[in-house]
Design a protein around this motif. Structure first.
Motif, mmCIF file in Angstrom:
data_model
loop_
_atom_site.group_PDB
_atom_site.id
_atom_site.type_symbol
_atom_site.label_atom_id
_atom_site.label_comp_id
_atom_site.label_asym_id
_atom_site.label_seq_id
_atom_site.Cartn_x
_atom_site.Cartn_y
_atom_site.Cartn_z
ATOM 1 N N ASP C 443 -6.921 -7.843 22.144
ATOM 2 C CA ASP C 443 -6.939 -9.121 22.851
ATOM 3 C C ASP C 443 -6.028 -10.116 22.173
ATOM 4 O OD1 ASP C 443 -8.718 -8.125 24.559
ATOM 5 O OD2 ASP C 443 -10.481 -9.117 23.692
ATOM 6 N N GLU C 447 -8.152 -14.709 24.390
ATOM 7 C CA GLU C 447 -8.996 -13.881 25.258
ATOM 8 C C GLU C 447 -10.284 -13.471 24.573
ATOM 9 O OE1 GLU C 447 -5.609 -11.440 27.747
ATOM 10 O OE2 GLU C 447 -6.020 -10.862 25.678
ATOM 11 N N THR C 448 -10.466 -13.879 23.330
ATOM 12 C CA THR C 448 -11.605 -13.333 22.591
ATOM 13 C C THR C 448 -12.165 -14.368 21.610
ATOM 14 O OG1 THR C 448 -12.313 -11.600 21.119
ATOM 15 C CG2 THR C 448 -10.103 -12.424 20.793
ATOM 16 N N TRP C 449 -13.337 -14.033 21.053
ATOM 17 C CA TRP C 449 -13.934 -14.879 20.025
ATOM 18 C C TRP C 449 -13.287 -14.572 18.686
ATOM 19 C CZ3 TRP C 449 -17.120 -18.853 20.774
ATOM 20 C CH2 TRP C 449 -17.776 -18.936 22.000
ATOM 21 N N HIS C 450 -12.919 -15.607 17.966
ATOM 22 C CA HIS C 450 -12.400 -15.384 16.620
ATOM 23 C C HIS C 450 -12.566 -16.684 15.851
ATOM 24 C CE1 HIS C 450 -8.489 -17.597 17.255
ATOM 25 N NE2 HIS C 450 -8.968 -17.516 18.472
ATOM 26 N N PRO C 464 -12.877 -17.307 23.921
ATOM 27 C CA PRO C 464 -12.076 -16.818 25.047
ATOM 28 C C PRO C 464 -11.956 -17.905 26.103
ATOM 29 C CG PRO C 464 -14.229 -15.764 25.013
ATOM 30 C CD PRO C 464 -14.123 -16.578 23.767
ATOM 31 N N ARG C 468 -9.318 -11.291 30.429
ATOM 32 C CA ARG C 468 -8.189 -10.571 29.846
ATOM 33 C C ARG C 468 -7.097 -10.384 30.884
ATOM 34 N NH1 ARG C 468 -12.788 -8.142 27.599
ATOM 35 N NH2 ARG C 468 -12.857 -8.523 25.370
ATOM 36 N N LYS C 473 -8.955 -4.704 24.145
ATOM 37 C CA LYS C 473 -10.229 -4.900 23.445
ATOM 38 C C LYS C 473 -10.005 -5.782 22.223
ATOM 39 C CE LYS C 473 -12.139 -0.335 24.633
ATOM 40 N NZ LYS C 473 -12.885 -0.858 25.798
ATOM 41 N N PRO C 474 -11.042 -6.505 21.807
ATOM 42 C CA PRO C 474 -10.914 -7.283 20.570
ATOM 43 C C PRO C 474 -10.766 -6.339 19.380
ATOM 44 C CG PRO C 474 -12.880 -7.921 21.811
ATOM 45 C CD PRO C 474 -12.345 -6.674 22.429
ATOM 46 N N ASP C 477 -14.083 -5.313 17.928
ATOM 47 C CA ASP C 477 -14.844 -4.297 18.665
ATOM 48 C C ASP C 477 -14.352 -2.905 18.308
ATOM 49 O OD1 ASP C 477 -15.853 -6.546 19.709
ATOM 50 O OD2 ASP C 477 -15.708 -5.931 21.815
ATOM 51 N N GLN C 498 -17.189 -8.162 18.283
ATOM 52 C CA GLN C 498 -16.574 -9.276 17.564
ATOM 53 C C GLN C 498 -17.269 -10.585 17.902
ATOM 54 O OE1 GLN C 498 -12.362 -9.006 17.117
ATOM 55 N NE2 GLN C 498 -12.085 -11.213 17.349
ATOM 56 N N ALA C 499 -17.532 -10.792 19.212
ATOM 57 C CA ALA C 499 -18.170 -12.045 19.629
ATOM 58 C C ALA C 499 -19.450 -12.237 18.837
ATOM 59 C CB ALA C 499 -18.450 -11.992 21.122
#
Lengths: 453, 174, 971
Positions: C443, C447-450, C464, C468, C473-474, C477, C498-499
């Motif tokens: 991702d 698009e993702t949690w970080h 996010p 996507r 994928k993250p 993950d 990941q989230a």
């Protein structure tokens, strides 16, 4: 002027004139058709390139910021300029009753019409979205929008269309008696064509009376246009505040230039024409001489204009204006300026010599140079000034592109094509006025007004 | 004068005229509202807005808050139609009874479209108290929505002039 | 949160809106309307939604806000709540979107088949393949799996560690090619700390930068832009208005140097000697503060043979220059010295400078609880050695692109070839991906949690902002799944993905912060992170350092090559973003290329001609690029910008310029080099005609003395003619929008330009068309250098943004035949695209040349078109366009105000450029409201205000403030 009298060919009878002019209209030979084919090919090239340009956008040109006007507008101004001499010769000289015009004015005026027709193309060709060109015309629409009458381009639109209309009418009116004349001898489809175009001219007394009145009025209408149209065109530039454009002398300067280039092109066309069509006895060195004198005079006028323009710039103490002119003389495009000076100011000085004025070939060469010079003058003013604008960081010089060059060539071909066709299918010499002129002179001589000419 | 001439001129004139007319008739106007739109389900504004007097913005809920008035989400339909009492409409309720809504959608066909260079916004108009009918006509009387006004620039300008709203081109064209 | 739209409706809406936005003129619009099945109360179709996140384009970790329309992120803006970005964002940050929507982005897993060609693979196969190889590696023994990545942020790092552990390995390397390794070493030796300080330039009264280009790439550029602007704001000092003095010491005039008072050209490596001689002056003058408790004698010994005279003589730097900067440094209340080269000695010397003048803790701040540092060169080399020794079976590369940027001396490619199985994870495949066996698309951060941890007290949270773009994928993950497959215990990895892991990390943070977690979490998501004031840690200078601070004798080389970090491409990661390629590099003004900056004298010696291709050969290899003649580099030095010369980084990056990193044998960025002209010539495409503004006062300047005295430089003060109105003047009943631009704050960083590209759907035209003058940017940075004879009465560089001046008597308006260019009641020159017929007369008549013409039909390589702003029409071929002061934002705010029955608030409207400007050089506001910040800025700076080309009297609504320069010969 007494000298001038004997230069005029008094021998031809009316029959002679009819014969030689009608002879032009005989079916042309293979050489003519080759020439036409050549022109058609070039015209098609131009048309094709334009089509491609409409499809792909102006990216096919060499234009870019800041030089957003270059060859197309140069051509526009050039052809509008060309258009002027015609009306000058046919209308103004008509009002002045200048005798030497009779033989050449039809050709000159024809050239006018076709030059305007060519010039009129370029504003459309250079548009980003040519399919919307009609937005420049005022017409009722659902948007409640009208053109902006403050814009010189709108003035252009009207100036050019008016000019085209008037000079076309004037030209056509003059044609009518001559068309009727050739109608009498023509056969086949030509006869039908002439019949339609002659508008049923019978040469009756009444028709002649109306004709001369109409012709006089149209001449009167056309006269002011000679001055106005090119003034308006010059305001496209004078009205902008760009250094190198923003100048009050542009109107007279451009009009003079127009007549200069126009008359020069008349000569460029007449000299070969009279030779090819064997009408040297109708268009005599005397005519060439007079036209050449006009060229010389206007050449001196524009030389003066160049001088004044530069002087004013120096005198103004405006560093930006001065820098623009410095670049015009010595910048990357300096050579164009010097070409222009050579062609417009130096070479025409040769016309002080009567021998050159009356001998076709040298005269022809001089006029070619004049045409080149005038084209460069327009380019130097238009593109050169744009390239060196207020923003030092945004200077940039233009690179030619095949499309622009091709369309330019195509335009010349298109013009010559129209003219060549006309010269072969229409009376390119005004028989009527030629006869008038001779009648008048014979009378004059009989009554001993030797200097009346 | 001879007839031959007149006949020719007359023909020319007629041809020119015909040409002009045909240009006007056949020239495309892609943004004109469309009269021929058929919707995927026989939805009647007359019954909803007219007979049952449901206010426009009950379904077109975004009109006062956004650029677009919004098409009612299926959930809104089910709000009423979900229960059998109001005679649940099968096509609408199916996705709620079985769980196949992943492949369920209503593809409404647009009646009104505006080009990309016209940035019309419902928000200010609704809040200025402009009735929906002003532009969309008496929708509550229509089974199938049909445009009443041709939405062109003149139409907008007229109203803006009457109501003394801004006339800056930039408001819509940017 | 972003589960606003179901994936389905996102695709459709995107398609619909995309189609609607991407078609210019009269093409069929989207014909269908697709309603939600269940509406999302957070999303109003047709209105933007804003999500806070963090920028990961560079290690600075600015907080950003993503503007989302119909489920598409269409614009990144600075996050006002974030202490680092403070609502601003740089050009690189803006271009993050072009990574997200990059047409060359990897859309599905790929496996290297026979013959090296990549073939698509399903996620299942790919992951199975991955795990099998891992299992095998784990079976083969310990530490046979390795992981290389860029700085990942706490959570992803945690996951990566855990994953490695699951396969019995600890080989984790955080690789940042241009990281300040030397600085970290220095803070260890000098202060016994294993972290980097952060700086408060705004708190200083004097600044010396030894090769630290903090206005370009060094440290945290956005933050330092802001601080430097404050630093350079004239202040009352010792009873008189004065300008804080800034000096730059380095081989080439960088962006930072250009905004300093003095640029001292030194050969690379001589900075340390200069720093020490500055120190010696401080000692001699007795400015070394006794309270800093430093062993003065040891210091004397250290600086003994660095007397100004000797150093001046040795380095060829004028002695008075050194004394000048030393005095300014010593005399000021607080000062700051920065070191940017990779010479450890210099870093020590600078640390000493700051310490002994008592500035550590004031302008140089160490704080506990900082992020964990990137790997040191030694750690990286260790891994590479292991790879070369075939000790690694599986290598995962998730960022950093080592194949492209690793020092040539490391022979990374050969080492990589020895690795059994190389897995690349990322967004846009790069050179490393090309060398991998398996490519897994991950991702994009949007698009993702970080989360990020740029420095002590700042924790960034990224969420996010949209569905996507591709089936990715993250990173987390992937690693977690693989870790479980490798038999990681659930108690070790209790998270879904990941989230979940991010949430867990923040649970801990929340616990520390106290209070209910839900509120904490809500606030963190709203603010894009969690920020707390940090107290500077007490640090003291370790006297042992005096021993370790003797400049080593360098072998003198006739010609030195310096790899200069490029403001947009940095270590090469920016090169695949069309905006960054097309926006001219601020100093060189060159686009789509790299160049060899060379002094004319040096060039003459080598027989190099302008634009002539120069071949540079070092111990590690050779590159070739066109020569850029420049007075702003020390003779005997050539500088080449980093970041170009890609071979497998997508269509926008490949085959542009040369990769200077590939010829650096070691980690040092300055090496001995041989140069020879190849004889070929390749024109460098620049958007500038020349460096001189021909005294036309485009960017005007004033000396601090004149400013203090209130004297307006007469030369710069054209007397406007009596305003003569040919047409009736316009009236502005409600608003009259205007802008104030401070040339003193502007550094030319071009963030405004990037912002404009993003906001107004500007088209990228490519190198050739830029050369033909067809660049589409509505705002440009005008960069000028003073003529040599005027150098004493001018700053080193004069720079300011040039955009449509929205004139009251606009020359563009009366010349348009169809009213496409007209005046609004709010003082704007509106350009109506759909009315324009393309006569281009308006541009001919525009004195500022800010109008742009669409020479061709603009095109966006899909899916870049998803970034287009639906509020702005996409212009078709043949129409003129120009800056609109972001009319879409103005109308939006006005309509909102109208609905809320209130006047538009000052500052409520911010054009994209104003919003982005990191040094806050631009202010936008209403001229009818004298209290507006914009008008106040004009009033407060009466002496400095000027109008560009005032004498032509077009009445521009953009007022500029003069750039201020230090009166020469004054400290």
């Amino acid at each position: 002027m007494a000298a001038a009298v004997k230069d005029i060919n008094l021998d031809p009878t009316f029959a002679d004139i009819d014969r030689s002019v009608r002879a032009i209209l005989n079916p042309p030979g293979i050489a003519y058709w080759l020439w036409i084919a050549f022109l058609v090919a070039l015209t098609l090239l131009g048309a094709g390139l334009w089509t491609n340009q409409i499809y792909n956008g102006l990216q096919v040109t060499g234009l870019g910021d800041p030089v957003m006007w270059a060859v197309y507008i140069t051509n526009f101004v050039f052809w509008v300029g060309i258009a002027h001499s015609g009306t000058l010769i046919s209308a103004i000289l008509y009002l002045f009753r200048t005798r030497w015009r009779t033989a050449v004015y039809r050709a000159a005026e024809t050239m006018t019409i076709f030059a305007v027709a060519t010039a009129g193309l370029f504003p459309v060709i250079h548009l980003g979205r040519p399919w919307f060109f009609y937005w420049l015309a005022p017409y009722p629409n659902e948007r409640y929008l009208q053109p902006d009458f403050r814009s010189p381009l709108t003035w252009d639109f009207f100036a050019i269309s008016t000019y085209l209309t008037i000079s076309a009418l004037f030209w056509f009116t003059g044609l009518v008696p001559d068309v009727a004349n050739v109608r009498e001898v023509a056969t086949g489809w030509r006869k039908r064509m002439y019949t339609i175009l002659a508008l049923g001219w019978q040469g009756s007394d009444r028709q002649w009376r109306h004709f001369s009145m109409a012709y006089l009025l149209l001449a009167g209408l056309a006269t002011p246009l000679v001055l106005s149209v090119h003034s308006v065109v010059s305001w496209d530039f004078a009205m902008a505040q760009l250094p190198g454009w923003h100048s009050t002398i542009f109107a007279p300067y451009f009009v003079a230039g127009a007549i200069f280039s126009g008359v020069a092109l008349v000569l460029t066309l007449l000299i070969p024409m009279r030779w090819i069509m064997g009408i040297e006895d109708l268009i005599t060195p005397w005519h060439l001489d007079n036209l050449a004198k006009v060229v010389l005079l206007t050449s001196l006028i524009i030389s003066y204009s160049y001088a004044v323009e530069s002087f004013v710039t120096w005198y103004s103490h405006d560093p930006i204006e001065q820098m623009t002119f410095h670049m015009r003389y010595f910048g990357p495009w300096g050579w164009m300026f010097w070409v222009m000076v050579a062609c417009n100011c130096v070479i025409p000085l040769a016309l002080f010599s009567p021998r050159i004025r009356t001998s076709p070939v040298p005269l022809f060469i001089v006029t070619i140079f004049v045409n080149i010079g005038m084209w460069f003058e327009r380019f130097v003013i238009i593109a050169g000034s744009l390239a060196t604008n207020f923003e030092p960081s945004q200077w940039r010089f233009w690179h030619p592109s095949f499309t622009e060059m091709g369309i330019t060539v195509g335009a010349f071909a298109w013009f010559l094509l129209l003219f060549s066709l006309f010269a072969r299918y229409m009376p390119v010499i005004s028989m009527t006025e030629l006869k008038e002129g001779i009648v008048w002179l014979k009378q004059a001589l009989r009554q001993g007004y030797a200097d009346a000419a | 004068m001879n007839l031959n001439l007149n006949r020719t001129l007359l023909t020319l004139a007629l041809l020119t005229f015909a040409g002009g007319v045909s240009v006007i008739l056949f020239s495309q106007r892609p943004w004109a509202p469309r009269y021929d739109v058929q919707q995927p389900i026989p939805f009647s504004h007359r019954i909803h807005a007219g007979v049952n007097k449901i206010p426009c913005q009950y379904c077109h809920e975004y009109a006062r808050r956004s650029v677009t008035s919004g098409v009612p989400p299926v959930q809104r339909c089910v709000g009423c139609h979900g229960s059998q009492k109001t005679g649940g409409l099968l096509p609408v309720t199916r996705p709620w009874t079985d769980h196949t809504q992943s492949n369920f959608e209503i593809r409404w066909n647009r009646v009104y479209t505006l080009p990309d260079f016209v940035k019309f916004t419902h928000r200010p108009h609704i809040n200025a108290g402009v009735a929906c009918q002003t532009c969309h006509g008496p929708v509550e009387t229509m089974d199938r929505v049909q445009p009443v006004h041709e939405i062109n620039m003149g139409f907008c300008i007229d109203c803006h002039t009457k109501r003394g709203a801004t006339q800056d081109c930039y408001i819509c064209h940017h | 949160m972003s589960e606003g739209l179901s994936r389905r409706s996102f695709i459709k809406l995107a398609a619909t809106a995309g189609a609607a936005a991407a078609v210019p003129g009269c093409e069929p619009a989207a014909r269908h309307l697709i309603p939600y099945v269940v509406p999302d109360e957070n999303v109003i179709p047709g209105m933007p939604t804003f999500y806070a996140s963090v920028c990961t384009e560079c290690p600075a970790g600015c907080g950003i806000v993503a503007r989302v329309r119909e489920g598409r992120a269409i614009k990144l803006e600075g996050n006002p709540a974030d202490p680092i970005s403070d609502g601003s964002i740089c050009a690189r940050g803006q271009a993050g979107l072009q990574e997200l929507y990059n047409p060359d982005r990897l859309s599905r897993p790929q496996r290297r088949g026979q013959g090296g060609a990549f073939t698509a693979a399903s996620w299942d196969e790919a992951i199975k393949n991955f795990n099998d190889r891992l299992a095998a590696a784990a079976k083969a023994g310990k530490d046979r799996v390795a992981f290389i990545s860029g700085p990942l942020g706490p959570t992803q790092t945690k996951i990566a560690r855990l994953w490695l552990a699951a396969y019995g390995s600890g080989r984790m390397v955080t690789y940042e090619r241009l990281a300040d390794h030397a600085a970290r070493a220095a803070s260890k030796t000098c202060f016994g700390r294993d972290d980097l300080p952060f700086y408060r330039i705004d708190k200083a009264d004097a600044l010396i930068s030894f090769g630290a280009d903090f206005l370009s790439t060094w440290g945290s550029p956005v933050e330092y832009h802001r601080q430097y602007a404050q630093f350079r704001t004239p202040r009352e000092r010792r009873g008189q208005l004065s300008l804080a003095r800034a000096t730059y010491v380095g081989p080439a005039m960088t962006m930072t140097a250009a905004k300093c008072d003095e640029w001292i050209a030194v050969s690379p490596g001589d900075e340390a000697a200069i720093a020490l001689s500055v120190l010696s002056v401080l000692l001699k003058q007795g400015w070394v503060s006794s309270k800093s408790g430093v062993d003065v004698d040891a210091l004397r010994k250290l600086t003994a043979d660095f007397e100004v005279a000797t150093v001046a003589q040795r380095t060829g730097v004028p002695a008075d220059a050194i004394t000048r900067m030393a005095e300014s440094f010593g005399q000021s209340e607080s000062a700051v010295a920065l070191a940017g080269t990779d010479d450890p000695v210099l870093h020590n010397a600078v640390a000493i400078l700051n310490a002994v003048t008592g500035n550590v803790g004031k302008t140089v701040i160490f704080a506990d609880g900082g992020p964990e540092p990137v790997s040191s060169p030694q750690e990286i080399e260790a891994l590479v050695k292991a790879m070369a020794g075939s000790e690694i079976d599986v290598l995962v590369v998730a960022g950093g692109n080592p194949v492209y940027s690793m020092p040539a001396g490391q022979k990374f490619n050969e080492a990589l070839a020895k690795v059994g199985f190389v897995v690349w994870m990322g967004t846009v495949p790069d050179e490393t991906a090309a060398a991998a066996h398996l490519q897994l698309p991950t991702d994009h951060p949007l698009e993702t949690w970080h989360d990020t941890h740029p420095r002590a007290g700042v924790r960034g949270l990224g969420q996010p902002v949209m569905q996507r773009v591709y089936d990715t994928k993250p990173l987390g993950d992937l690693l977690l799944a693989s870790a479980r497959a490798g038999g990681a215990k659930t108690e070790q990895a209790p998270w879904e993905g990941q989230a979940d892991a991010v949430n867990a990390t923040w649970q801990e943070l929340g616990a520390k912060a106290g209070g209910k977690f839900d509120d904490f979490w809500e606030k963190a998501r709203r603010d894009g992170g969690y920020f707390e004031e940090v107290r500077p840690a007490a640090v003291s200078l370790d006297s042992k350092v005096f021993g370790a601070t003797a400049p080593a004798e360098r072998p003198a080389s006739p010609l030195t090559l310096v790899a200069a970090p490029h403001i947009f491409f940095y270590d090469g990661r920016g090169a695949n973003k069309p905006w960054l390629q097309e926006i001219p590099e601020p100093l060189a003004q060159v686009v789509w290329d790299s160049w060899v900056q060379i002094h004319p004298n040096t060039a003459r010696g080598l027989g190099v001609s302008p634009n002539g291709i120069v071949e540079l050969t070092t111990a590690a290899g050779s590159i070739a690029a066109s020569a850029l003649f420049s007075e702003h580099i020390r003779p005997g030095v050539v500088a080449v910008p980093t970041g170009q010369g890609h071979t497998a980084y997508g269509r926008y990056a490949n085959g542009k310029g040369a990769n200077v990193l590939s010829v650096l044998p070691g980690w040092e960025r300055a090496v001995a080099v041989k140069a020879r002209p190849t004889g070929d010539v390749r024109k460098l495409v620049t958007v500038l005609y020349g460096d001189s503004q021909m005294e036309r006062g485009i960017v005007q300047t004033i000396s601090i003395d004149d400013l203090a005295k209130g004297i307006v430089p007469p030369s710069d003060e054209p007397k406007p003619p009596q305003p003569y109105e040919f047409y009736a003047p316009f009236e502005y009943p409600k608003h009259k929008w205007g802008m104030t631009v401070d040339a003193n704050a502007c550094t030319g960083c071009s963030a405004c330009v990037a912002a404009c590209y993003a906001e107004n759907n500007l088209n990228v035209v490519g190198k050739d068309y830029v050369d033909r003058g067809r660049v589409m940017s509505w705002i440009r940075v005008e960069r000028y250098f003073p003529p040599k004879d005027k150098a004493d009465e001018a700053p080193l560089m004069q720079v300011a943004p040039m955009l449509c001046q929205q004139c009251d008597r606009a020359p563009c308006e009366p010349v348009c035949p169809v009213f496409a260019s007209a005046h609004t009641n709010e003082g704007l020159n509106q350009q109506i695209y759909n009315r324009c017929v393309g006569t281009r007369y308006c541009n001919n008549n525009c004195p500022y040349k800010v109008r742009r013409f669409n020479w061709s039909l603009p095109e966006w390589d899909e899916p870049l078109h998803l970034q287009l702003n639906p509020d702005v029409a996409v212009r078709g071929a043949g129409v003129m366009e120009k800056c609109s002061f972001c009319i879409q934002r103005i109308t939006h705010a006005e309509i909102t105000a109208l609905i809320e029955k209130r006047p538009v608030r000052d500052g409520e409207i911010q054009p994209a450029c104003v919003q982005a400007c990191p040094s806050k050089a631009m202010t936008f506001g209403d001229e009818n409201d004298p209290q507006s910040a914009m008008m106040q800025r004009r009033v407060k700076n009466k002496v400095r205000r000027y109008l560009v080309l005032e004498e032509i009297n077009v009445g521009p609504n953009v007022t500029y403030l003069r750039d201020i320069y230090q009166t020469k010969g004054k400290a």
